[in-house]
Design an enzyme around this catalytic site. Structure first.
Site, PDB file in Angstrom:
ATOM      1  N   HIS A  89       0.839  -1.207   0.000  1.00 53.41           N
ATOM      2  CA  HIS A  89       0.000   0.000   0.000  1.00 53.41           C
ATOM      3  C   HIS A  89       0.879   1.265   0.000  1.00 53.41           C
ATOM      4  O   HIS A  89       2.078   1.199  -0.250  1.00 53.41           O
ATOM      5  CB  HIS A  89      -1.001  -0.036   1.167  1.00 53.41           C
ATOM      6  CG  HIS A  89      -1.650  -1.381   1.319  1.00 53.41           C
ATOM      7  ND1 HIS A  89      -2.595  -1.846   0.433  1.00 53.41           N
ATOM      8  CD2 HIS A  89      -1.433  -2.404   2.213  1.00 53.41           C
ATOM      9  CE1 HIS A  89      -2.961  -3.073   0.806  1.00 53.41           C
ATOM     10  NE2 HIS A  89      -2.262  -3.427   1.868  1.00 53.41           N
ATOM     11  N   GLU A 126      -1.938   0.404   8.290  1.00 57.72           N
ATOM     12  CA  GLU A 126      -1.078  -0.662   7.782  1.00 57.72           C
ATOM     13  C   GLU A 126       0.018  -0.094   6.893  1.00 57.72           C
ATOM     14  O   GLU A 126       1.157  -0.573   6.933  1.00 57.72           O
ATOM     15  CB  GLU A 126      -1.910  -1.673   6.992  1.00 57.72           C
ATOM     16  CG  GLU A 126      -1.087  -2.858   6.531  1.00 57.72           C
ATOM     17  CD  GLU A 126      -1.691  -3.582   5.347  1.00 57.72           C
ATOM     18  OE1 GLU A 126      -2.855  -3.329   5.005  1.00 57.72           O
ATOM     19  OE2 GLU A 126      -0.967  -4.398   4.744  1.00 57.72           O
ATOM     20  N   HIS A 183       3.147  -6.815   4.759  1.00 61.55           N
ATOM     21  CA  HIS A 183       1.769  -6.379   5.025  1.00 61.55           C
ATOM     22  C   HIS A 183       1.395  -6.731   6.461  1.00 61.55           C
ATOM     23  O   HIS A 183       2.118  -7.456   7.149  1.00 61.55           O
ATOM     24  CB  HIS A 183       0.778  -7.104   4.099  1.00 61.55           C
ATOM     25  CG  HIS A 183       0.819  -6.663   2.680  1.00 61.55           C
ATOM     26  ND1 HIS A 183      -0.173  -5.902   2.103  1.00 61.55           N
ATOM     27  CD2 HIS A 183       1.751  -6.880   1.708  1.00 61.55           C
ATOM     28  CE1 HIS A 183       0.141  -5.664   0.837  1.00 61.55           C
ATOM     29  NE2 HIS A 183       1.297  -6.250   0.571  1.00 61.55           N
ATOM     30  N   GLU A 242       1.785 -11.451   6.080  1.00 67.36           N
ATOM     31  CA  GLU A 242       0.847 -10.723   6.932  1.00 67.36           C
ATOM     32  C   GLU A 242       1.447 -10.829   8.335  1.00 67.36           C
ATOM     33  O   GLU A 242       1.385 -11.881   8.977  1.00 67.36           O
ATOM     34  CB  GLU A 242      -0.548 -11.346   6.883  1.00 67.36           C
ATOM     35  CG  GLU A 242      -1.194 -11.370   5.499  1.00 67.36           C
ATOM     36  CD  GLU A 242      -1.713 -10.003   5.045  1.00 67.36           C
ATOM     37  OE1 GLU A 242      -1.396  -8.973   5.673  1.00 67.36           O
ATOM     38  OE2 GLU A 242      -2.453  -9.989   4.031  1.00 67.36           O
TER      39      GLU A 242
HETATM   40 ZN   LIG Z   1      -1.909  -5.124   3.007  1.00 66.70          ZN
END
Ligand SMILES: [Zn+2]
Length: 287
Positions: free
Chosen positions: A81, A118, A173, A250
């Site tokens: 992102h 995030e 992430h 993650e």
């Molecule tokens: Zn993400």
């Protein structure tokens, strides 16, 4: 708290699309599209969470540098992102080809209950990892250099790392799973043509990252997503299009209060970076 089957099913369905959604109004500053334009290949200079330093000129490696564990290695880092994504939904929501199907260019990512984004988390960990890898002698390629820009799209991020001929790469992430779920998950690619030659090596790298996270950080394996901290995904451009060994991590579940307490803490972010640096070093030493 007891969780009904329906609630669990809904939560798992949400977890299938980690980090999705642009409904969050970020408190961060305006977009700087120039930051999303291209990759940074850096052979030196330390990084800070405010910016990943970009050298103005190349510096020949010293004899001491040649003895470092990652001397000669090229490592890709993709901090998921970007902090300015919410400012340009037209760009972020455009459809791109991910190797199997169309998906959106990117999302805004998720956030903790207190609004820690995030995108900021990903960027901080990437910055710490960048510094760790440089100190070990690596050449590092990053897909974005700040956290106030827009994009680049996920297919472009894959291309940046592919074109740099990275020896290994990691997408950083944090998940937006159910509030009751905890832990990290290693997302690994599924053969689809472009990535066929790096499936085995990516799985090996993923196992190394998983072990390093358990050894060097306080984050447990996920209790809501994947199995034993691992899941295979065939719907993500970063994994579908890669031609270098790569996994997407993650690092924890931002909506979970216990995970969030760790994820926002600089010392934990440094622990993650160290775990990734250790895994990259170990993986490349055995390659
Ligand atoms: Zn993400």
């Amino acid at each position: 708290m007891e969780v009904t089957r329906r609630q669990a099913a809904t939560a798992l369905a949400l977890a299938v699309l980690p980090c999705a959604g642009c409904g969050v109004v970020s408190k961060l500053g305006g977009a700087n599209p120039a930051d999303s334009a291209d990759a940074t290949a850096s052979g030196h200079a330390a990084a800070s969470p405010s910016a990943i330093a970009v050298p103005s000129e190349s510096v020949p490696a010293s004899p001491a540098a040649a003895a470092l564990p990652l001397a000669g290695a090229i490592v890709g880092i993709d901090p998921g992102h970007n902090g300015g994504n919410f400012t340009d939904p037209g760009f972020i929501n455009q459809l791109i080809w991910n190797g199997r199907e169309q998906e959106t260019c990117d999302t805004c990512g998720t956030e903790t209950a207190t609004g820690y984004t995030e995108a900021q988390f990903n960027f901080n960990v990437a910055s710490y990892l960048h510094a760790d890898l440089i100190s070990r002698g690596a050449t590092v390629v990053v897909t974005r250099r700040s956290n106030d820009g827009v994009g680049p799209c996920v297919n472009r991020r894959a291309q940046i790392i592919n074109h740099a001929h990275a020896d290994v790469a990691i997408d950083i992430h944090a998940d937006g799973g159910p509030t009751w779920g905890r832990g990290f998950t290693v997302l690994e690619p599924v053969a689809d043509g472009p990535n066929n030659s790096v499936i085995t090596s990516s799985v090996q790298f993923g196992a190394t990252v998983r072990a390093a996270l358990l050894e060097h950080t306080a984050m447990p394996e996920s209790d809501y997503y994947g199995h034993d901290g691992v899941i295979f995904r065939n719907d993500l451009a970063g994994l579908n299009l890669t031609t270098v060994p790569k996994v997407l991590i993650e690092c924890g579940n931002m909506p979970n209060v216990t995970d969030a307490t760790l994820l926002v803490t600089p010392s934990f972010q440094r622990d993650l970076a160290r775990a990734f640096a250790e895994a990259i070093t170990k993986f490349l030493a055995s390659a």
